[in-house]
Enzyme design. Structure first.
Site, PDB file in Angstrom:
ATOM      1  N   HIS A 109       9.267  37.713 -44.144  1.00  0.00           N
ATOM      2  CA  HIS A 109      10.292  38.886 -43.914  1.00  0.00           C
ATOM      3  C   HIS A 109       9.571  39.642 -42.810  1.00  0.00           C
ATOM      4  O   HIS A 109      10.179  39.759 -41.459  1.00  0.00           O
ATOM      5  CB  HIS A 109      10.663  39.832 -44.766  1.00  0.00           C
ATOM      6  CG  HIS A 109      11.391  40.938 -44.544  1.00  0.00           C
ATOM      7  ND1 HIS A 109      10.695  42.384 -44.000  1.00  0.00           N
ATOM      8  CD2 HIS A 109      12.844  40.902 -44.339  1.00  0.00           C
ATOM      9  CE1 HIS A 109      11.845  43.113 -43.609  1.00  0.00           C
ATOM     10  NE2 HIS A 109      13.015  42.325 -43.498  1.00  0.00           N
TER      11      HIS A 109
ATOM     12  N   ARG B  48     -10.292  19.415 -24.341  1.00  0.00           N
ATOM     13  CA  ARG B  48     -11.672  19.517 -24.478  1.00  0.00           C
ATOM     14  C   ARG B  48     -11.988  19.539 -26.097  1.00  0.00           C
ATOM     15  O   ARG B  48     -11.590  20.291 -26.749  1.00  0.00           O
ATOM     16  CB  ARG B  48     -12.276  21.072 -24.165  1.00  0.00           C
ATOM     17  CG  ARG B  48     -12.042  21.110 -22.561  1.00  0.00           C
ATOM     18  CD  ARG B  48     -12.873  22.554 -22.157  1.00  0.00           C
ATOM     19  NE  ARG B  48     -12.889  22.801 -20.661  1.00  0.00           N
ATOM     20  CZ  ARG B  48     -11.918  23.146 -20.064  1.00  0.00           C
ATOM     21  NH1 ARG B  48     -10.689  23.581 -20.606  1.00  0.00           N
ATOM     22  NH2 ARG B  48     -11.981  23.274 -18.574  1.00  0.00           N
TER      23      ARG B  48
ATOM     24  N   ARG C 140     -11.175  14.452 -23.413  1.00  0.00           N
ATOM     25  CA  ARG C 140     -12.942  14.463 -23.157  1.00  0.00           C
ATOM     26  C   ARG C 140     -13.611  14.305 -24.180  1.00  0.00           C
ATOM     27  O   ARG C 140     -13.470  15.376 -25.243  1.00  0.00           O
ATOM     28  CB  ARG C 140     -13.201  15.609 -22.263  1.00  0.00           C
ATOM     29  CG  ARG C 140     -14.741  15.152 -21.719  1.00  0.00           C
ATOM     30  CD  ARG C 140     -15.241  16.241 -20.657  1.00  0.00           C
ATOM     31  NE  ARG C 140     -15.056  17.721 -21.532  1.00  0.00           N
ATOM     32  CZ  ARG C 140     -15.202  18.913 -20.738  1.00  0.00           C
ATOM     33  NH1 ARG C 140     -15.512  18.835 -19.565  1.00  0.00           N
ATOM     34  NH2 ARG C 140     -15.490  19.922 -21.395  1.00  0.00           N
TER      35      ARG C 140
ATOM     36  N   GLU D 275     -18.872  13.635 -12.204  1.00  0.00           N
ATOM     37  CA  GLU D 275     -19.471  14.949 -11.916  1.00  0.00           C
ATOM     38  C   GLU D 275     -20.896  14.732 -11.819  1.00  0.00           C
ATOM     39  O   GLU D 275     -21.802  15.746 -11.596  1.00  0.00           O
ATOM     40  CB  GLU D 275     -19.266  15.673 -13.370  1.00  0.00           C
ATOM     41  CG  GLU D 275     -19.751  14.939 -14.752  1.00  0.00           C
ATOM     42  CD  GLU D 275     -19.162  15.736 -15.939  1.00  0.00           C
ATOM     43  OE1 GLU D 275     -18.817  16.805 -15.861  1.00  0.00           O
ATOM     44  OE2 GLU D 275     -19.464  15.201 -16.908  1.00  0.00           O
TER      45      GLU D 275
ATOM     46  N   GLY E   4     -15.061  16.642 -12.145  1.00  0.00           N
ATOM     47  CA  GLY E   4     -15.624  17.884 -12.710  1.00  0.00           C
ATOM     48  C   GLY E   4     -16.178  18.656 -11.695  1.00  0.00           C
ATOM     49  O   GLY E   4     -17.346  18.499 -11.256  1.00  0.00           O
ATOM     50  N   SER E   5     -15.594  19.390 -10.762  1.00  0.00           N
ATOM     51  CA  SER E   5     -15.907  20.145  -9.572  1.00  0.00           C
ATOM     52  C   SER E   5     -17.272  21.153  -9.911  1.00  0.00           C
ATOM     53  O   SER E   5     -18.182  21.023  -9.013  1.00  0.00           O
ATOM     54  CB  SER E   5     -15.017  20.961  -9.137  1.00  0.00           C
ATOM     55  OG  SER E   5     -14.242  21.813  -9.869  1.00  0.00           O
ATOM     56  N   ASN E   6     -17.338  21.711 -11.204  1.00  0.00           N
ATOM     57  CA  ASN E   6     -18.338  22.482 -11.421  1.00  0.00           C
ATOM     58  C   ASN E   6     -19.546  21.849 -11.678  1.00  0.00           C
ATOM     59  O   ASN E   6     -20.652  22.204 -10.980  1.00  0.00           O
ATOM     60  CB  ASN E   6     -17.984  23.408 -12.715  1.00  0.00           C
ATOM     61  CG  ASN E   6     -17.169  24.489 -12.477  1.00  0.00           C
ATOM     62  OD1 ASN E   6     -16.823  24.982 -11.771  1.00  0.00           O
ATOM     63  ND2 ASN E   6     -16.635  24.758 -13.558  1.00  0.00           N
TER      64      ASN E   6
ATOM     65  N   CYS F  92     -10.094  18.384 -12.313  1.00  0.00           N
ATOM     66  CA  CYS F  92      -9.901  19.413 -13.155  1.00  0.00           C
ATOM     67  C   CYS F  92     -10.900  20.617 -12.878  1.00  0.00           C
ATOM     68  O   CYS F  92     -12.043  20.549 -12.877  1.00  0.00           O
ATOM     69  CB  CYS F  92     -10.005  18.932 -14.716  1.00  0.00           C
ATOM     70  SG  CYS F  92     -11.747  18.203 -15.078  1.00  0.00           S
TER      71      CYS F  92
END
Length: 604
Positions: A230, A320, A388, A490, A511-513, A561
């Site tokens: 409820h 992830r 991944r 990466e 993976g740009s980081n 990403c």
């Protein structure tokens, strides 16, 4: 008469009650008569089923199975005068530990829900009962669902909490919103006159007598109830955020206490001490531009995935796995593989509690991981969902239950024993094979053949060969049943040897980081070097352009990403000019990135 008093019963919706996602059936179930589920007097089991696969008898598309406490059940009895009556009695330990419904019964009910929805031509709210004598399932009531099916579809509101205080409680979230204010604790409907308008109502359960003050509350918190109770139904109807089934809210919280109610992070709602700052962003969906570059989503939390089903995304570019392992599985896979020989009795007992109901401990990992990922796969189906494989660092793996015994201590885990190097190493290979089994279950048993596998931090082509061989041993072979396998771009070697990697994988995801970190030699967590960490640095841009060009010549797709395209229109322009196939971003930045990319494409 249906003898559900010695069987079970509950409530069912042919739509997700929180997000309005119209491809799922939500089922709540408890032992005994259904009144306790409706009132919210019991914490029920919860099941979710993906509707589009229900006509496939060879599939089992149950995307969620959550065991509720189910501490009481309502049964038939007689009163002092011998007249028929009902009463609540405690459930047995076996009833609390088990599920009310078997998998075939869950699927059977879901098929009934889909049939009823088709008959009426709209989402439906149903009550069901299981006869304890015959085992038959019955629909005892059906009516139109009136909240999500009428919700505005032109915009989404996205909430984010900043600097939340100490976590006090958690429960099931209702509504994807945030509220902060003072507690007004009321334990009896007789005391509702003392409710303070705009405060946060805290109580054990609610019934129709509470509706007048529920309308005036900033948020609602209850001890008991599920997402079809409820309190949940009324809160949803009123647009008031609520957290139900906390267990102890009326004991932990007190009148006048300042708290923040956070329902914006998925199925689990959290209550924090103090008044937290939060932001509300409205995402308009009625003027999202078309783009040639496909824009996808980065998703990690399965319980929040359904919130974003209305976004016109081209799939999920990064799911992830490690988030699902951490949140849903919680146990190190090698501790499950070696459960019988674990030397630490305390850890073994903790694992036994977490995995109760699973005699086969590795199967617990496979089942939990597959179901968690299935919610992300479902929200995008049939568009691709790139999962991944686990990319914890060793220090992060060690924090999983039982993990310290299986992880080395490293000086720099960021460039240590992570990603592909773990998958073929005897130290972790059996755990990786469980990951592969989960993906196989997801694709072949549950039906989500839109799932693409991605290998992170793969340093050499020889390493790629070893990983692909282990996957094939686990029944997950590239090309079989349409399975595609991507690699993260990466590591600089992924760019330098792009042609060799392209013969082993179907695509790259930049993976740009990490690529920035390893190209510039900068620890991405260093405060001192933060000013030098730029994804638009000329060297990093050269790497990105080179990978796209060489991969395309080899017939491979390339995506990226990361958040840079949402924060920097110039970076989005660089990617478009380089010919990137896809860009994958967080849902809250999706609309901004679409606009940036559309502007870049218009410039040519």
């Amino acid at each position: 008469m249906v003898r559900s008093d010695i069987g079970g019963s509950g409530v069912m919706f042919s739509i997700d009650t929180e997000s309005g996602f119209d491809k799922t059936v939500l089922i709540n179930a408890a032992w005994g008569l259904g009144e306790n589920v409706v009132q919210g007097a019991v914490d029920p089991d919860e099941y979710m089923v993906y509707k589009p696969f229900l006509d496939r008898e060879d599939l089992s598309p149950i995307v969620e199975k959550a065991r509720g406490a189910k501490e009481i059940k309502m049964i038939y009895t007689t009163d002092a005068h011998g007249a028929a009556a009902t009463r609540n009695v405690p459930t047995s330990k076996a009833e609390r530990a088990g599920f009310v419904l078997e998998d075939d019964e869950i699927l059977g009910l879901a098929r009934m829900a889909a049939t009823i929805e088709r008959h009426y031509g709209q989402p439906m709210d149903m009550e069901w009962a299981k006869d304890g004598e015959t085992g038959e399932l019955f629909i005892v009531q059906a009516r139109p669902e009136t909240v999500q099916s009428r919700a505005e579809v032109g915009a989404l509101k996205s909430y984010s909490v900043k600097d939340a205080g100490k976590l006090l409680l958690s429960g099931l979230s209702v509504g994807s919103a945030v509220a902060a204010g003072r507690v007004c604790l009321i334990e009896s409907a007789a005391d509702i006159d003392r409710f303070v308008d705009g405060s946060i109502l805290v109580t054990s359960i609610t019934d129709p007598d509470w509706v007048p003050i529920m309308k005036r509350a900033a948020a609602i918190v209850t001890d008991h109830g599920g997402r079809t109770s409820h309190a949940a139904i009324v809160s949803r109807d009123l647009g008031v955020p609520a957290i139900v089934g906390t267990g102890t809210a009326t004991h932990v919280l007190h009148d006048g206490q300042e708290i923040t109610v956070n329902c914006c992070a998925g199925d689990e709602g959290t209550i924090h001490a103090g008044i937290a700052e939060y932001e509300v962003e409205e995402l308009r969906l009625d003027d999202v531009p078309e783009t040639q570059t496909r824009i996808m989503l980065n998703l990690a939390n399965p319980t929040a995935a359904f919130r974003w089903w209305r976004l016109p995304a081209e799939g999920v570019g990064l799911a992830r796995m490690e988030f699902v392992v951490n949140e849903a599985v919680q146990v190190h896979p090698m501790a499950l593989v070696n459960y019988d020989s674990l030397p630490d009795d305390e850890i073994k007992e903790q694992i036994a509690q977490v995995t109760r109901g699973y005699d086969d401990k590795p199967e617990y990992f496979v089942d939990k991981l597959a179901r968690g990922l299935s919610r992300i796969a479902a929200v995008a189906y049939p568009k691709p969902v790139i999962v991944r494989m686990s990319d914890f660092k060793t220090n992060e793996y060690a924090e999983l239950l039982g993990g310290h015994a299986y992880e080395p201590e490293e000086e720099n885990p960021m460039i240590g024993f992570r990603g592909a190097s773990r998958y073929y190493n005897p130290r972790y290979a059996p755990g990786f094979k469980l990951e592969c089994r989960a993906i196989r279950k997801l694709r072949e048993e549950m039906g989500f053949d839109n799932v693409v596998v991605m290998i992170p931090f793969c340093r050499t082509p020889a390493e790629a060969d070893k990983v692909l061989a282990v996957m094939a041993e686990a029944g997950l072979e590239r090309g079989r049943n349409g399975l595609e396998v991507y690699v993260m771009g990466e590591v600089p070697s992924n760019v330098i040897l792009a042609e060799e990697f392209a013969t082993r994988f179907d695509g790259f995801s930049i993976g740009s980081n990490d690529l920035t970190q390893l190209t510039l030699g900068i620890d991405r967590d260093s405060d001192e070097l933060a000013g030098l960490f730029r994804e638009d640095d000329a060297a990093v841009v050269w790497m990105i352009r080179s990978l796209i060009e060489r991969a395309h010549k080899a017939g491979c797709k390339v995506g990226l990403c990361g958040q840079a395209p949402s924060n920097d229109p110039a970076f989005a322009r660089i990617l478009v000019e380089a010919g990137i196939d896809t860009i994958s971003v967080t849902p809250d930045s999706f609309v901004a990135v679409k606009r940036h990319v559309a502007e870049a494409e218009a410039r040519g």
